[in-house]
Design an enzyme around this catalytic site. Structure first.
Site, short mmCIF file in Angstrom:
data_model
loop_
_atom_site.label_atom_id
_atom_site.label_comp_id
_atom_site.label_asym_id
_atom_site.label_seq_id
_atom_site.Cartn_x
_atom_site.Cartn_y
_atom_site.Cartn_z
CG ASP A 91 -0.41 -0.01 2.34
OD1 ASP A 91 0.66 -0.94 2.76
OD2 ASP A 91 -0.70 0.63 3.39
CD GLU A 99 4.07 0.54 7.20
OE1 GLU A 99 4.86 0.90 8.05
OE2 GLU A 99 3.64 1.45 6.28
#
Length: 425
Positions: free
Chosen positions: A94, A157
């Site tokens: 991400d 994350e």
């Protein structure tokens, strides 16, 4: 043998560059969690062709997970012919939003002046690509190694890692005997080893009030004024104390070697739904504040919390009608892997071989997914090491150097040789 391994990575420079470009072209923006599944599947297809067994794990029920934005993680494993230790490379897929100020398309994977530009190149798709190239080169040149290599591409994350590494750790993916050593290719610079991070406590504080007409505020009780009193107490009492707390942890940058607290957000009174109209005259009966407290290995979490609640309780006694609630949002204890841990020594020897000097050992000012690997998986032989300059993360025109990725891949491959093939670097 070592020279042959390094040449194998040099032969893969074009592949490394294209792989990084391809990864950047998946706009895996978090929030909301765009393009997670196709990016994970791209990684899985690549690793299947290299002989890895591949699985996909959705972080069901985690924050943000839904059928439109499934939290899709990929975990791949290459099992050697002989039993041995397991090295796991974990990278998050991400990225944060692109934002303004770019001079190139943030999701085009533009190559210019020896760099790959794009959102996530530095943080951390360049590191993911480097770990894949390192593993593939190592397997090709060391067919008789013992143990296994795992590579994961995980999600969320940037928003805490709960749909990614935390979820996987809860399912046993980051626990013994499945995994022994973990390398997280975060962008901490190619010649530095990150041993861990400071602790974090996020909390939401709400002050209470009583609504009334804005022309007669004496008939109400302003929650915003109560919050203002708390902020003033923080300025006068708490921030000076935090500035004096110093750590022996090698945190970078220098300013983060002390305790810090950020006022992350404040919301009081009416929402701005009235815009472009005008607000109504009301005394705010609620005000919410989110604090982001970063603390040190030398500090106890209970003491960290009490520094805030002591001020709140004193204000409740001293200030008429002052009332509050406080809610924990996140708490993570500091972590620091020992320098003599096997994965630290293996990567350190790789850095020395490539750069002809000992690495710098650092601690990250903010947390990353090592927190879940240690807290839930109880794997402490874990570090962050990867290409990229941390200061470029989340910035416009983010980039990663191609040569930096090549050199980091060589370090990773040499570390694999030390950990799995039993060879000196």
């Amino acid at each position: 043998m070592t020279d042959k391994l390094l040449r194998a990575i040099d032969d893969r420079v074009d592949d490394l560059t294209v792989l990084t470009q391809d990864l950047v072209r998946f706009p895996t923006i978090n929030p909301p969690g765009e393009a997670y599944t196709p990016c994970a599947e791209y990684i899985g297809d690549r690793l299947k062709r290299s002989g890895f067994q591949v699985g996909y794990v959705r972080g069901e029920g985690t924050p943000g997970d839904n059928d439109r934005y499934p939290r899709t993680n990929v975990v791949a494993r290459f099992e050697a012919k002989r039993p041995g230790k397991v090295v796991h490379f974990n990278s998050h897929i991400d990225v944060v939003e692109a934002g303004e100020g770019w001079t190139v398309d943030p999701f085009a994977g533009v190559v210019k002046d020896g760099r790959v530009y794009g959102r996530g190149t530095c943080d951390m798709k360049g590191g993911l690509a480097a770990s894949i190239i390192a593993a593939e080169a190592f397997i090709a040149e060391n067919p008789d190694f013992a143990g296994a290599i795992e590579i994961s591409g995980t999600v969320d994350e940037e928003s805490g890692g709960y749909g990614g590494v935390a979820y996987l750790a809860g399912k046993g993916y980051f626990s013994a005997p499945r995994v022994d050593h973990v390398i997280i290719p975060e962008p901490l610079n190619k010649d530095r080893i990150c041993l861990g991070h400071r602790g974090v406590w996020w909390a939401e504080i709400e002050t209470k009030g009583h609504i009334a007409h804005g022309s007669m505020p004496f008939l109400g009780d302003s929650a915003v004024r109560h919050m203002g009193a708390l902020l003033q107490a923080f300025e006068d009492e708490l921030f000076p104390v935090l500035d004096k707390k110093q750590t022996e942890m090698p945190v970078v940058p220098e300013g983060a070697r002390r305790s810090t607290m950020n006022i992350n957000s404040i919301h009081g009174g009416q929402t701005e739904d009235f815009r472009p109209g005008l607000p109504s005259p009301t005394v705010p009966d609620t005000c919410r504040l989110v604090i982001d407290r970063r603390f040190l290995l030398e500090e106890d979490l209970d003491v960290v919390k009490s520094e805030v609640t002591t001020i709140l309780d004193r204000l409740k006694l001293e200030r008429p009608k002052f009332d509050y609630t406080i809610r924990d949002l996140m708490e993570v204890k500091p972590t620091m892997t020992e320098r003599d841990a096997p994965v630290v020594q293996a990567v350190a020897e790789g850095i020395h071989a490539i750069f002809d000097r000992a690495p710098d050992y650092v601690i990250s000012p903010g947390t990353y997914d090592q927190k879940h690997i240690a807290r839930i998986g109880h794997i402490y032989d874990c570090i962050a090491y990867g290409p990229g300059i941390l200061d470029l993360a989340h910035q416009p025109d983010e980039w990663v150097g191609i040569e930096d990725m090549v050199q980091s891949a060589k370090v990773m491959a040499l570390a694999l040789r030390r950990l799995l093939a039993g060879g000196e670097i």
